[in-house]
Design a protein around this motif. Structure first.
Motif, short mmCIF file in Angstrom:
data_model
loop_
_atom_site.label_atom_id
_atom_site.label_comp_id
_atom_site.label_asym_id
_atom_site.label_seq_id
_atom_site.Cartn_x
_atom_site.Cartn_y
_atom_site.Cartn_z
N GLU A 353 -8.15 24.60 33.51
CA GLU A 353 -9.11 25.09 32.37
C GLU A 353 -9.89 26.49 32.81
OE1 GLU A 353 -9.82 23.29 29.77
OE2 GLU A 353 -8.31 21.93 30.18
N PRO A 354 -9.77 27.34 31.73
CA PRO A 354 -10.08 28.77 32.14
C PRO A 354 -11.74 28.80 32.12
CG PRO A 354 -9.49 28.56 29.96
CD PRO A 354 -9.43 27.27 30.77
N TYR A 355 -12.40 28.04 32.88
CA TYR A 355 -13.89 27.83 32.81
C TYR A 355 -14.44 27.68 34.43
CZ TYR A 355 -13.16 26.93 27.97
OH TYR A 355 -12.69 27.01 26.70
N ALA A 356 -15.57 27.87 34.50
CA ALA A 356 -16.50 27.45 35.59
C ALA A 356 -17.06 25.98 35.47
CB ALA A 356 -17.52 28.58 35.88
N PHE A 357 -16.74 25.49 36.81
CA PHE A 357 -16.88 23.77 36.89
C PHE A 357 -18.12 23.72 38.02
CE2 PHE A 357 -16.29 19.96 38.94
CZ PHE A 357 -16.34 19.12 38.16
N TRP A 358 -19.06 22.77 37.62
CA TRP A 358 -19.76 22.05 38.64
C TRP A 358 -20.18 20.68 38.24
CZ3 TRP A 358 -24.80 19.89 38.84
CH2 TRP A 358 -25.23 19.73 40.01
N LYS A 359 -20.35 19.69 39.16
CA LYS A 359 -20.56 18.52 38.88
C LYS A 359 -21.43 17.95 40.25
CE LYS A 359 -18.75 13.87 38.07
NZ LYS A 359 -17.47 13.18 37.68
N GLU A 408 -9.79 15.76 43.04
CA GLU A 408 -9.54 15.77 41.53
C GLU A 408 -10.21 16.91 40.73
OE1 GLU A 408 -9.44 11.53 40.25
OE2 GLU A 408 -7.65 11.01 41.55
N GLN A 409 -11.04 17.42 41.26
CA GLN A 409 -12.12 18.38 40.59
C GLN A 409 -11.48 19.79 40.60
OE1 GLN A 409 -16.05 17.62 41.70
NE2 GLN A 409 -16.05 15.39 41.42
N CYS A 410 -10.30 19.76 41.03
CA CYS A 410 -9.71 21.07 41.18
C CYS A 410 -8.94 21.60 39.76
CB CYS A 410 -8.77 21.45 42.31
SG CYS A 410 -9.57 21.09 44.01
N ARG A 411 -9.54 21.22 38.84
CA ARG A 411 -9.04 21.39 37.51
C ARG A 411 -9.35 22.53 36.91
NH1 ARG A 411 -10.17 17.96 33.97
NH2 ARG A 411 -11.86 16.74 35.25
N TYR A 412 -10.31 23.31 37.38
CA TYR A 412 -10.94 24.50 36.61
C TYR A 412 -10.40 25.58 37.47
CZ TYR A 412 -13.34 21.11 33.57
OH TYR A 412 -13.76 20.30 32.52
N ARG A 413 -10.38 26.78 36.74
CA ARG A 413 -9.96 27.99 37.52
C ARG A 413 -11.32 28.66 38.40
NH1 ARG A 413 -6.98 31.78 32.75
NH2 ARG A 413 -5.32 30.62 32.69
N LEU A 431 -14.73 25.57 48.11
CA LEU A 431 -13.72 26.66 48.63
C LEU A 431 -12.55 26.35 48.50
CD1 LEU A 431 -15.58 28.31 51.85
CD2 LEU A 431 -14.88 29.74 49.80
N ALA A 432 -12.13 25.03 49.00
CA ALA A 432 -10.77 24.43 49.20
C ALA A 432 -9.76 24.53 47.83
CB ALA A 432 -10.73 23.21 50.01
N CYS A 433 -10.43 24.45 46.76
CA CYS A 433 -9.63 24.51 45.51
C CYS A 433 -8.80 25.35 45.03
CB CYS A 433 -10.55 24.05 44.36
SG CYS A 433 -11.18 22.39 44.24
N ASP A 434 -8.62 26.53 45.53
CA ASP A 434 -7.78 27.71 45.47
C ASP A 434 -8.37 28.50 44.11
OD1 ASP A 434 -5.88 27.27 47.18
OD2 ASP A 434 -4.29 26.71 46.19
N SER A 435 -9.53 28.02 43.79
CA SER A 435 -10.10 28.67 42.61
C SER A 435 -11.45 29.36 43.11
CB SER A 435 -10.52 27.63 41.55
OG SER A 435 -9.57 26.92 40.99
N ALA A 482 -4.27 37.99 38.64
CA ALA A 482 -3.87 38.04 40.06
C ALA A 482 -4.80 38.26 41.01
CB ALA A 482 -2.76 39.27 40.11
N LEU A 483 -5.77 39.28 40.85
CA LEU A 483 -6.85 39.42 41.48
C LEU A 483 -7.70 38.16 41.67
CD1 LEU A 483 -8.22 42.91 40.43
CD2 LEU A 483 -7.04 42.38 42.71
N ALA A 484 -8.07 37.30 40.45
CA ALA A 484 -8.89 36.06 40.64
C ALA A 484 -8.20 35.11 41.54
CB ALA A 484 -8.81 35.57 39.41
N GLN A 485 -6.86 35.11 41.35
CA GLN A 485 -6.03 34.20 42.26
C GLN A 485 -6.17 34.46 43.84
OE1 GLN A 485 -2.51 32.22 40.65
NE2 GLN A 485 -2.52 34.11 39.30
N ARG A 486 -6.09 35.68 43.99
CA ARG A 486 -6.12 36.10 45.25
C ARG A 486 -7.48 35.68 46.07
NH1 ARG A 486 -5.94 42.15 46.31
NH2 ARG A 486 -4.55 42.05 45.01
N MET A 487 -8.50 35.96 45.18
CA MET A 487 -9.89 35.56 45.83
C MET A 487 -9.81 33.91 46.04
SD MET A 487 -13.75 36.23 44.28
CE MET A 487 -13.54 37.97 44.45
N GLY A 488 -9.37 33.12 45.20
CA GLY A 488 -9.23 31.90 45.26
C GLY A 488 -8.35 31.61 46.60
#
Length: 594
Positions: A353-359, A408-413, A431-435, A482-488
């Motif tokens: 999902e192309p959003y920022a997530f917090w729960k 299961e909460q790594c569903r957001y970018r 940090l561990a989510c690759d996002s 690509a830059l966003a993924q690299r930071m993740g």
């Protein structure tokens, strides 16, 4: 000959100078939009020489090199980074000679004349500058993995009769008892292979020196330790390789229990390596010992805890959740990290999902309540690109937190990090989510967060303008995948490599060893202390407590030396790091204002 001299002259001229001479702006990558190429690309610096080339997936499923892109928006192809710059590899090759020199020079001239260079300068970030040769450059390389000795030495563990509980702690014995002697090696045992020297510890270990600096000159007396008792939950004493705990008051949930479990695992993992020591431990959230209250900081009682801010003098230690948080059904860090890695592979970043997530629990701090101003409001036509979910603690508790699987909460970018009452243990899971982690700035820090680099491991968010800042970060990342993924990937790489349980235990060993060296008295076991060992804790535990203890139990003695503790930061290095962190934030503000 004249042409060759011209080529050599061009190659000897620094790239930035050649660009100025040609009066051409930097080439725009399809990853960087007009107006933010310097700041945006520099937030996520390129790979260093010596790193293995890495590929990331961009929208459309094509592979792209995360370090060097010489692409225009109309020509979506890929390029691969080699260990050395392509022109250097050609010119220095002994088989190419003058031919390589001329060809390389012609290609350089062609690119300079007919294209614009992408600016991936990240020299304003920590460790990437070329001026000082500072040791801070280590923070850009994940430490190497270590190999155990062969064969591994198992750590004995038994609950005796095999039942799930025991009415009598198995480790209570006369305080004068000594640890069992180490087993003598068998004469027939094969000679062990020579082990390579241990790697240097990650750079965040260097803060151990600054945590202990107040007592470096005068040392620590028994009276100073005991002055910390009003602020402590328990007193830990290690004598002759055995640990003893005197409890002063109850703490929230099982923080003290799982902290002590981790200490028992350290002693089993590194038998005989933890020196005699005596310390006070605080299990609360908020820092309590203010430097301003101690004009002579050496008079402050040394107090171990999970977090601090810039005004306190406590000594940081890994929090209990690395060995599990049974009340909220969060597994120990080691097995949970593997589970998160599987989820990351199952759902690639472009498919999220192309959003920022917090729960989480919004009620624990004003910072979290204020975050909900950034909630999506379709009726008012406001969308801050944030998807925020308040966790009903009571309902979740009655349900055993079964719907709160962090893997299961790594569903957001993008994942948002916001402090709790002080710091939050959620940071490592985010940090561990690759996002990319969008971290709302906070003065609170734990032992590892001091090693995170803004613009590389996370995107800094100004708490005074968090809604616009989050929206901008998400829009920018979606436009530059690509830059966003690299930071993740950099953030999750830090969590996976530099925060592996190997290094968590090494951090514990080093901070305790350095602390023990400052004691000016011989520790003795307090009269009301109870001995700790894995059996005494796990054999009497039940339910999730026992399950998580068994899941986080160390099975083998460490068959290698701990990593080597680096020296403390110099004053110059500290100023340099602070300036570069501030520069990243300044560039983010500048980009957002365009």
């Amino acid at each position: 000959t004249e042409r060759k001299r011209e080529v050599e002259s061009q190659l000897a001229t620094p790239l930035a100078q050649r660009q100025r001479k040609l009066d051409r702006p930097p080439m725009k990558s399809f990853l960087v939009s007009s107006g933010d190429e310097e700041e945006g690309a520099a937030l996520v610096p390129p790979q260093e020489d010596g790193e293995a080339p890495r590929k990331v997936v961009v929208d459309g499923g094509k592979a792209a090199d995360p370090a060097v892109e010489r692409l225009s928006p109309s020509s979506p192809s890929t390029a691969t980074t080699t260990k050395k710059p392509w022109w250097k590899a050609s010119l220095l090759s002994p088989t190419k000679g003058a031919v390589g020199l001329v060809i390389g020079g012609l290609v350089v001239l062609t690119l300079l004349a007919g294209a614009r260079w992408i600016d991936l300068d990240a020299s304003f970030l920590r460790g990437t500058g070329s001026g000082t040769g500072s040791t801070t450059s280590r923070r850009w390389r994940h430490p190497p993995r270590r190999q155990r000795s062969s064969p591994p030495v198992p750590i004995p563990f038994s609950c005796g009769n095999g039942t799930s509980s025991s009415s009598t702690p198995l480790c209570r014995r006369p305080r004068g008892g000594m640890p069992p002697p180490a087993a003598s090696p068998s004469p027939a045992a094969p000679e062990r292979p020579v082990q390579p020297p241990p790697p240097s510890c990650p750079d965040y270990f260097r803060h151990i020196h600054s945590d202990l600096e107040p007592w470096r000159e005068k040392g620590i007396s028994r009276e100073a330790v005991e002055r910390g008792q009003p602020n402590a939950a328990f007193r830990l004493t290690v004598v002759s390789g055995r640990a003893y705990v005197e409890t002063y008051h109850r703490v929230f949930q099982t923080r003290d229990l799982f902290t002590q479990w981790g200490i028992a695992q350290l002693l089993a993992r590194y038998p005989g390596r933890v020196p005699d020591l005596d310390l006070m431990f605080n299990c609360e959230d908020m820092p309590e010992l203010r430097a301003a209250d101690y004009p002579d900081t050496s008079a402050a009682p040394p107090l171990f805890r999970y977090c601090k801010d810039g005004t306190s003098v406590e000594v940081l230690f890994p929090d209990w959740s690395f060995w599990g948080w049974p009340e909220v059904n969060i597994r120990p860090w080691g097995p949970l990290m593997k589970e998160i890695a599987k989820e990351n592979a199952r759902l690639p970043w472009p498919d999220r999902e192309p959003y920022a997530f917090w729960k989480g629990n919004r009620g624990v701090s004003e910072a979290r309540r204020d975050l909900f101003r950034c909630s999506n409001d379709s009726a008012a036509g406001k969308d801050w690109n944030a998807r925020l979910f308040a966790l009903d603690w009571g309902v979740a508790n009655r349900n055993g937190f079964k719907g709160s699987n962090l893997a299961e909460q790594c569903r957001y970018r993008y994942k948002i990090y916001v402090q709790g009452r002080s710091w939050s243990v959620s940071e490592k899971y985010i940090l561990a989510c690759d996002s990319p982690m969008l971290a709302i700035d906070t003065p609170f820090e734990d032992f590892f967060s001091r090693g995170l680099v803004a613009g590389r491991h996370y995107w800094p968010v100004d708490p005074k303008d968090k809604c616009r800042a989050v929206k901008f970060a998400v829009d920018w990342g979606n436009a530059h995948p690509a830059l966003a993924q690299r930071m993740g990937k950099e953030g999750s790489g830090f969590a996976r490599e530099e925060m592996s349980m190997d290094y968590v235990y090494d951090y514990m060993l080093h901070v305790l060893t350095q602390y023990a060296a400052l004691l000016r008295y011989k520790p003795t076991v307090p009269e009301n202390a109870v001995e700790l060992c894995p059996e005494s804790m796990a054999c009497s535990a039940q339910g999730r407590d026992r399950e998580f203890m068994m899941e986080s139990r160390e099975m083998y003695v460490a068959g290698y030396e701990p990593c080597t503790l680096p020296p403390p930061f110099t004053a110059e290095e500290e100023r340099e790091m602070a300036a570069r962190e501030e520069d990243v934030r300044r560039k983010v503000v500048k980009m957002k204002g365009r």
